[in-house]
Design a protein around this motif. Structure first.
Motif, PDB file in Angstrom:
ATOM      1  N   ILE A  58       0.835  -1.205   0.000  1.00 14.25           N
ATOM      2  CA  ILE A  58       0.000   0.000   0.000  1.00 14.25           C
ATOM      3  C   ILE A  58       0.870   1.256   0.000  1.00 14.25           C
ATOM      4  CG2 ILE A  58      -1.678   1.301   1.359  1.00 14.25           C
ATOM      5  CD1 ILE A  58      -2.779  -1.469   2.237  1.00 14.25           C
ATOM      6  N   ALA A  59       1.885   1.232   0.825  1.00 15.34           N
ATOM      7  CA  ALA A  59       2.750   2.402   0.928  1.00 15.34           C
ATOM      8  C   ALA A  59       3.466   2.682  -0.392  1.00 15.34           C
ATOM      9  CB  ALA A  59       3.770   2.189   2.058  1.00 15.34           C
ATOM     10  N   LEU A  60       3.887   1.607  -1.056  1.00 14.05           N
ATOM     11  CA  LEU A  60       4.562   1.791  -2.334  1.00 14.05           C
ATOM     12  C   LEU A  60       3.598   2.329  -3.398  1.00 14.05           C
ATOM     13  CD1 LEU A  60       6.931  -1.326  -2.599  1.00 14.05           C
ATOM     14  CD2 LEU A  60       7.581   1.076  -2.355  1.00 14.05           C
ATOM     15  N   GLU A  62       1.346   4.278  -2.871  1.00 10.83           N
ATOM     16  CA  GLU A  62       1.172   5.686  -2.529  1.00 10.83           C
ATOM     17  C   GLU A  62       2.478   6.461  -2.598  1.00 10.83           C
ATOM     18  OE1 GLU A  62      -1.679   7.534  -1.673  1.00 10.83           O
ATOM     19  OE2 GLU A  62      -2.496   5.752  -2.663  1.00 10.83           O
ATOM     20  N   ASN A  64       4.588   6.282  -0.598  1.00  8.81           N
ATOM     21  CA  ASN A  64       4.789   6.704   0.789  1.00  8.81           C
ATOM     22  C   ASN A  64       5.944   5.887   1.363  1.00  8.81           C
ATOM     23  OD1 ASN A  64       4.670   7.355   3.464  1.00  8.81           O
ATOM     24  ND2 ASN A  64       2.521   6.782   3.748  1.00  8.81           N
ATOM     25  N   GLY A  67       6.032   5.296   4.874  1.00 10.65           N
ATOM     26  CA  GLY A  67       5.063   4.245   5.222  1.00 10.65           C
ATOM     27  C   GLY A  67       5.654   2.868   5.019  1.00 10.65           C
TER      28      GLY A  67
ATOM     29  N   ILE B  10      -1.919   3.777   8.667  1.00 14.47           N
ATOM     30  CA  ILE B  10      -1.317   4.083   7.357  1.00 14.47           C
ATOM     31  C   ILE B  10      -2.046   3.332   6.258  1.00 14.47           C
ATOM     32  CG2 ILE B  10       0.759   3.761   5.943  1.00 14.47           C
ATOM     33  CD1 ILE B  10       2.344   4.201   8.600  1.00 14.47           C
ATOM     34  N   ILE B  11      -2.308   2.061   6.538  1.00 13.46           N
ATOM     35  CA  ILE B  11      -3.001   1.236   5.531  1.00 13.46           C
ATOM     36  C   ILE B  11      -4.375   1.829   5.241  1.00 13.46           C
ATOM     37  CG2 ILE B  11      -4.036  -1.031   5.127  1.00 13.46           C
ATOM     38  CD1 ILE B  11      -1.662  -2.176   6.840  1.00 13.46           C
ATOM     39  N   SER B  14      -4.060   5.162   3.359  1.00 11.46           N
ATOM     40  CA  SER B  14      -3.619   4.950   1.984  1.00 11.46           C
ATOM     41  C   SER B  14      -4.762   4.452   1.128  1.00 11.46           C
ATOM     42  CB  SER B  14      -2.470   3.938   1.958  1.00 11.46           C
ATOM     43  OG  SER B  14      -1.423   4.424   2.755  1.00 11.46           O
ATOM     44  N   TYR B  15      -5.541   3.518   1.690  1.00 10.00           N
ATOM     45  CA  TYR B  15      -6.691   2.990   0.956  1.00 10.00           C
ATOM     46  C   TYR B  15      -7.689   4.101   0.636  1.00 10.00           C
ATOM     47  CZ  TYR B  15      -6.112  -2.047   0.597  1.00 10.00           C
ATOM     48  OH  TYR B  15      -5.704  -3.277   0.224  1.00 10.00           O
ATOM     49  N   LEU B  18      -6.401   6.276  -2.037  1.00 10.48           N
ATOM     50  CA  LEU B  18      -6.481   5.607  -3.328  1.00 10.48           C
ATOM     51  C   LEU B  18      -7.901   5.651  -3.879  1.00 10.48           C
ATOM     52  CD1 LEU B  18      -4.296   2.373  -3.032  1.00 10.48           C
ATOM     53  CD2 LEU B  18      -4.052   4.197  -4.734  1.00 10.48           C
ATOM     54  N   LYS B  75       2.971  12.862  -7.718  1.00 17.63           N
ATOM     55  CA  LYS B  75       3.274  11.444  -7.859  1.00 17.63           C
ATOM     56  C   LYS B  75       3.772  11.151  -9.265  1.00 17.63           C
ATOM     57  CE  LYS B  75       0.257   9.494  -4.376  1.00 17.63           C
ATOM     58  NZ  LYS B  75      -0.918   8.671  -4.112  1.00 17.63           N
ATOM     59  N   SER B 111      11.812  10.742   3.544  1.00 15.26           N
ATOM     60  CA  SER B 111      10.992  10.430   2.386  1.00 15.26           C
ATOM     61  C   SER B 111      10.350  11.699   1.835  1.00 15.26           C
ATOM     62  CB  SER B 111       9.906   9.440   2.790  1.00 15.26           C
ATOM     63  OG  SER B 111       9.039   9.230   1.704  1.00 15.26           O
ATOM     64  N   PRO B 112      10.432  11.939   0.486  1.00 12.21           N
ATOM     65  CA  PRO B 112       9.712  13.073  -0.096  1.00 12.21           C
ATOM     66  C   PRO B 112       8.209  12.863   0.040  1.00 12.21           C
ATOM     67  CG  PRO B 112      11.289  12.118  -1.649  1.00 12.21           C
ATOM     68  CD  PRO B 112      11.157  11.166  -0.529  1.00 12.21           C
ATOM     69  N   PHE B 114       4.636  12.930  -1.745  1.00  8.37           N
ATOM     70  CA  PHE B 114       4.077  12.849  -3.094  1.00  8.37           C
ATOM     71  C   PHE B 114       2.580  13.147  -3.041  1.00  8.37           C
ATOM     72  CE2 PHE B 114       7.978  10.481  -3.528  1.00  8.37           C
ATOM     73  CZ  PHE B 114       8.409  10.750  -4.818  1.00  8.37           C
TER      74      PHE B 114
END
Lengths: 514, 154
Positions: A58-60, A62, A64, A67, B10-11, B14-15, B18, B75, B111-112, B114
């Motif tokens: 998921i992090a990839l 994104e 992230n 993450g 986070i999961i 992120s979902y 998305l 992104k 981490s940048p 996005f």
């Protein structure tokens, strides 16, 4: 020390049972637990790999990257972690158009961990993976977790299992000992009491409060001992009574013996009449049915061996009557011829035993050999009622002027038998007069007067009768020896022959050398 | 447990991101279509492309006053992000992501950030001191634009 005891048997059974469970307690159970733990651990590691993989995916997606690191950190924080790695899988096209799958380590934690990219689960480590399928990266999350903790848990379990098994075993053995003691103690008590009872101590009484079968056994034992005590006391009383009566009877019989001995001629009397002679007299009981009789009238000596019906007290009674009858025949009726004496004696005895008013029929009487020997006369006279006269000589013997048939021969010695009439003294169906025999003898010849006790005695290896033939052969083999020695040989022979067998009848043998 | 909660968050986040983001329309960009904006006065008004690369690749992590340099990009799945990969970093989108991923894992840089939309990107830059971002040229929304090799767009 006795090994096969109830206590030992119970202990052995308990130990065998405990030992039978040992493989289960020490091996199967811990191994089963180990398998369960290992499988559980593999699932847990697999779940961790899946969770990390999902987070990374998921992090990839994104982009992230923090993450991704956070997702990886989920595994990193676990103390059991050996490594967590992100593996990159690239498909590289070769010059010939084929593709090669190439795996490389994108990142690994700890950084200094030397990861074999093809690592598999082992005894020390559980390895699991989760695929990464993103635009950015294709590969997998690979995690390796140490099995140290699980081994530690298994060892702890095994240790606990061993300790608890030992405790259970110890308790089992203690229980076995307690059981053995509780069962064997009363049994030993019973055995000891039974031993004392066996040795005659009938005051044994056992106390056991148990209501089980052993308790019942104790009650039955006490009852048995009590009953045995009563019976024994009764037996002792009966025994005392019997002993008392027996003593009284024995005293009476012993006195009767003195009376019987009084009617027997003394050895001196016999020796005076016959220089070379012997009398072997062996009553079966205290008093005898056999008797020997001697009457001397000037140069005439009358001698006989008689065997009255029965033995013991009845025989002794008959012998008294018979002896009196012989005395009466000689002294009152002045008879000296043996046949006449027997006829008269027969008459007297029959008159004694056949009283007209008597309600009892008496069948008693006697067998007898009677000899008349006149001093310095080579002729002797004989009459017999069933019993014979035995003569051993080196010459021919005449009986009433006729040759006597030789019965046995041993070199130059001849054994002659002059049989008595086949009619006892006493009651008999067809009464006849007894036959008088006149026999001419030579100096040195020997005569024997006998009762049937010697020949009829059972004994030897097969427990058979000694028999007349054996008796005759024995006499033929020793007749030339001194009479005293012959007496000793005869006594020893018959005692040896009897061995452990009881003497069956009175024995009387008289030997006289002419 | 703490990590698990964090990961779950986070999961979930992120979902949700998305699910609400529409794929960007991909149209070809030409030279001069990108600009660089910053939220700091410490940044130079002009920067060479090579220096810009150095900053954007995380090789330089702080401004002169010590403020942390925060990288913000569209992104790589967006047109601007893709253009930036090729023209600024001279890498494919995949290579760029792997690069950043490797750098982050190696602890060489943070981490940048996005973004799917330029609005979000611009809002982030406005609100985050020390941020440098690559945007579509002419869309600076009042933020300080620095020239690259003397040009406002490249």
């Amino acid at each position: 020390m006795r090994l096969i005891t109830i206590q030992n048997k119970i202990i052995v059974v308990v130990i065998v049972i405990v030992l039978s469970f040992s493989p289960f307690l020490f091996y199967f159970y811990p191994n089963q637990q180990k398998n369960i733990l290992t499988e559980g651990y593999k699932k847990e590691v697999s779940n961790i790999a899946t969770t990390v993989g999902l987070g990374v995916n998921i992090a990839l997606e994104e982009q992230n990257f923090a993450g991704v690191e956070t997702a990886m950190s989920f595994a990193k924080s676990d103390e059991r972690l050996n490594f967590v790695a992100l593996i990159q899988i690239d498909s590289i096209e070769n010059k010939n158009g084929s593709k090669t799958i190439e795996k490389s380590i994108f990142t690994v934690f700890p950084e200094n961990f030397k990861l074999d990219i093809e690592v598999k689960s082992s005894e020390k480590m559980v390895v699991s993976n989760s695929p990464i399928l993103t635009e950015i990266l294709n590969g997998e999350v690979l995690v390796g977790f140490s099995t140290k903790s699980i081994h530690q848990t298994i060892n702890e379990m095994r240790f606990t299992s061993i300790i608890s098994s030992l405790i259970v075993s110890l308790l089992g053995i203690l229980l076995g000992l307690w059981l053995a003691k509780n069962i064997s103690k009363p049994v030993l008590q019973l055995r000891e009491a039974a031993g004392k009872v066996e040795n005659g101590d009938l005051d044994q009484s056992l106390i056991l409060k148990s209501k089980d079968e052993i308790g019942d056994l104790f009650v039955a034992f006490n009852s048995m001992v009590s009953q045995l005590n009563l019976t024994t006391n009764e037996l002792v009383e009966q025994k005392d009574l019997v002993e008392e009566k027996n003593k009284s009877m024995t005293d009476s019989i012993s006195y009767a013996k003195r009376i019987q001995e009084a009617i027997l001629p003394s050895i001196d009397t016999i020796s005076e009449s016959f220089n070379d002679s012997f009398v072997m007299y062996m009553p079966k009981d205290i008093v005898s049915g056999d008797f020997y009789w001697l009457e001397k009238i000037n140069d005439v000596t009358l001698i006989s061996v008689a065997d009255c019906t029965g033995h013991g007290v009845p025989g002794a009674f008959v012998s008294l009557v018979s002896s009196n009858a012989l005395n009466s025949s000689v002294k009152e009726y002045k008879l000296t011829e043996p046949a006449s004496i027997l006829n008269q004696t027969n008459s007297i005895i029959r008159s004694h035993f056949e009283q007209e008013n008597s309600q009892v029929e008496v069948r008693d009487g006697m067998d007898i050999s009677l000899c008349k020997i006149v001093k310095n006369d080579s002729k002797i006279e004989f009459a017999g009622a069933l019993n014979p006269l035995w003569i051993i000589s080196k010459s021919k013997i005449l009986d009433n002027g006729k040759n006597v048939t030789v019965n046995l021969v041993d070199e130059d010695s001849y054994f002659y038998e002059i049989k008595g009439d086949k009619q006892p003294i006493g009651r008999y169906i067809e009464q006849k007069k007894y036959l008088n025999h006149t026999v001419e003898l030579n100096s040195g010849d020997i005569i024997y007067l006998i009762s049937d006790g010697f020949a009829d005695q059972f004994g030897g290896e097969k427990g058979k009768k000694f028999k007349y033939k054996t008796f005759k052969k024995l006499l033929l083999s020793i007749w030339e020896r001194p009479l005293k020695e012959q007496n000793e040989i005869l006594q020893k022979t018959i005692i040896d022959w009897m061995g452990d067998i009881e003497q069956l009848d009175d024995i009387c043998v008289i030997g006289i050398r002419i | 447990m703490k990590n698990l909660t964090k990961l779950s968050f986070i999961i979930a986040l992120s979902y949700s991101m998305l699910s609400i983001t529409l794929p960007a329309l991909i149209t070809p960009f030409e030279t001069g279509s990108l600009s660089v904006i910053v939220n700091t006065n410490e940044a130079p008004t002009n920067i060479s492309l090579s220096n810009l690369k150095s900053v954007l690749k995380g090789e330089k992590q702080r401004w002169k006053d010590g403020t942390k340099i925060t990288l913000a990009f569209m992104k790589t799945s967006t047109n601007i992000g893709s253009e930036m990969s090729h023209r600024v970093f001279d890498m494919s989108e995949k290579q760029l992501n792997k690069y950043f991923l490797a750098q982050v894992f190696q602890g060489k840089m943070s981490s940048p950030e996005f973004f799917d939309s330029e609005t979000d990107l611009l809002n982030f830059v406005k609100n985050t001191k020390g941020t440098i971002a690559v945007i579509k040229a002419g869309n600076s929304s009042g933020l300080k634009t620095i020239t690259v090799d003397g040009k406002t767009s490249f």
